[in-house]
Scaffold this active site. Structure first.
Site, short mmCIF file in Angstrom:
data_model
loop_
_atom_site.label_atom_id
_atom_site.label_comp_id
_atom_site.label_asym_id
_atom_site.label_seq_id
_atom_site.Cartn_x
_atom_site.Cartn_y
_atom_site.Cartn_z
N GLY A 1 0.83 -1.21 0.00
CA GLY A 1 0.00 0.00 0.00
C GLY A 1 0.86 1.24 0.00
O GLY A 1 2.06 1.19 -0.31
N ASN A 2 0.28 2.39 0.32
CA ASN A 2 1.06 3.63 0.43
C ASN A 2 0.41 4.54 1.46
O ASN A 2 -0.60 4.19 2.07
CB ASN A 2 1.18 4.30 -0.94
N TYR A 3 1.00 5.71 1.66
CA TYR A 3 0.60 6.57 2.79
C TYR A 3 -0.57 7.51 2.49
O TYR A 3 -0.90 8.36 3.30
CB TYR A 3 1.79 7.42 3.24
N ALA B 1 -3.78 7.55 -4.98
CA ALA B 1 -2.41 7.04 -5.11
C ALA B 1 -2.55 5.54 -5.36
O ALA B 1 -2.67 4.75 -4.42
CB ALA B 1 -1.62 7.33 -3.84
#
Ligand code: PMT
Length: 418
Positions: A232-234, A300
């Protein structure tokens, strides 16, 4: 409690009409509310009020000419335009409105207007026949289409002693419209400004997205590795939901296709389709794209996903080293923009180096109309912050760089450009 104008930079443009005297009161109201004001006055404006009065109130020299006659000092309209958080032209005569609509840059006020990076509001003032004339109305429509807010004149007795529409809004009414412009959801909790009835004129100018359906992708995507782990990402979804809130406030019908985000971000007047992975996001976005007018890709999206997802939790004890084979995810922005048929598409570019270069390449490769560049090297920008700093590039070659602002304000800037 503070005024929402505290610390704001306002350029007050004054053109030559009898209503110019009201701008002295307006200037006082801005200063009392804590704003810093730079007055720019046309040569005709000075026939109605003196620069001395204005500079005494604003505490700054009044700018009127391109050069100071005795010193030859050049006044940079570009610097003033960039300094401003807002430009208010009050009164705006028929002649000034016509020059603004046609870009006739023959005085400091118009050159400043043409260089203004932030929003512009005008308070027209003229005789009823001049206001009603098709030429003036055409110019007003041009300004609206250019994103300028019109604080409509009221009906009443005019300087000519005729009665009709053309009387400049009272300073208190203009102040209310300006306050409302600066109010963000966060401001509302902290300041004592409240919109009043006069604001209806400004509000109607801002309902520019009424009748439009806007699709927004927001938040991260999670690509499963096994039942408990993911790539995943932030991304928090704050930027995407700020766009959703502001678009809904401008009258749009908004749907957000969101990856895993905090549910408290979701506004009441916005429909949300929750997804987890990039492939799910693409499928949901494809459905919503069918009847949308504008699509904004703020999510994102993970660029890669594991080739295989383990059915059971991968056991640590059994694997000293682990190789994860990844496969490229579909590009949602590029896929949908390749079939846009009249829709406007907007992408974001999240960059850590060569920002503008990469953003312009994404504009081209993904067939977008606009790309919003935000850079990981800018403090307070990008992931999980309440602020962002963006540069917006258009397919028409335009480029607008904005300072660090709240994500709500950034959203408003982007939507106004559209
Ligand atoms: O959510 P926040 O915490 O508020 O943070 C906001 C943000 C930083 C996530 C947001 O402002 C932002 O920059 N979103 C785009 C992030 C990104 O994936 O950028 P990119 O440069 O990798 O992608 C370019 C564009 O293509 C983006 O519009 C992206 O949504 C889109 N894309 C990318 C890959 C992919 N597989 N599908 C896509 O649609």
């Amino acid at each position: 409690m503070n005024s929402c104008l505290a610390g704001k930079h306002i350029v007050l443009g004054i053109s030559g009409g009898i209503a110019a005297y009201k701008s002295v009161y307006l200037l006082r109201l801005f200063i009392k509310a804590g704003a810093e004001v730079q007055v720019v006055i046309t040569p005709n404006g000075k026939e109605f009020i003196t620069p001395v009065t204005l500079s005494s109130l604003s505490g700054k020299p009044v700018i009127s000419e391109f050069f100071t006659a005795n010193t030859g000092e050049w006044h940079s309209h570009v610097d003033i335009g960039q300094w401003a958080d807002l430009m208010v032209i009050s009164p705006a005569t028929a002649s000034t409105i016509a020059k603004m609509a046609n870009g006739v840059a023959d005085n400091m006020l118009i050159t400043t207007y043409l260089s203004a990076k932030e929003h512009v509001m005008v308070a027209p003032a003229m005789d009823l026949d001049m206001w009603a004339h098709p030429a003036t109305q055409r110019n007003i429509e041009t300004l609206r289409a250019d994103g300028v807010s019109i604080i409509e004149p009221a009906s009443g007795e005019l300087a000519s002693h005729l009665c009709g529409k053309g009387r400049m809004e009272e300073p208190e009414g203009i102040l209310k419209a300006v306050e409302e412009y600066f109010l963000t959801a966060a401001d509302k909790a902290e300041c004592d400004c409240a919109p009043g009835s006069v604001y209806r004129h400004f509000e109607s100018a801002e309902k520019k997205l009424a009748g439009k359906k806007i699709l927004i992708t927001a938040g991260p995507t999670y690509e499963a590795i096994d039942p408990v782990r993911f790539i995943g990402n932030y991304s928090s979804g704050k930027m995407g939901f700020a766009l959703a809130r502001e678009a809904a406030a401008m009258g749009a019908d908004v749907v957000v296709v969101a990856g895993p985000v905090d549910a408290s971000l979701v506004p009441d007047n916005v429909r949300v389709v929750n997804v987890v992975s990039a492939r799910q996001m693409l499928a949901a976005a494809e459905t919503e794209f069918e009847d949308c007018d504008i699509a904004i890709f703020a999510a994102a999206v993970a660029d890669y996903a594991p080739v295989e997802v383990a059915d059971m939790k991968i056991k640590r004890e059994k694997t000293e080293e682990m190789e994860l084979r990844l496969v490229r995810n579909p590009d949602i922005a590029a896929t949908l923009s390749s079939r846009k048929e009249g829709r406007v598409t907007v992408g974001f570019a999240l960059e850590s180096d060569h920002g503008l270069e990469n953003a312009l390449r994404k504009l081209e490769n993904k067939n977008l109309d606009w790309v919003v560049l935000n850079s990981l090297t800018d403090k307070g920008a990008c992931f999980n912050t309440d602020t962002n700093k963006v540069t917006v590039a258009g397919r028409d070659g335009s480029l607008r760089a904005f300072p660090l602002k709240s994500k709500d304000e950034v959203a408003r800037d982007i939507l106004r450009l559209l």
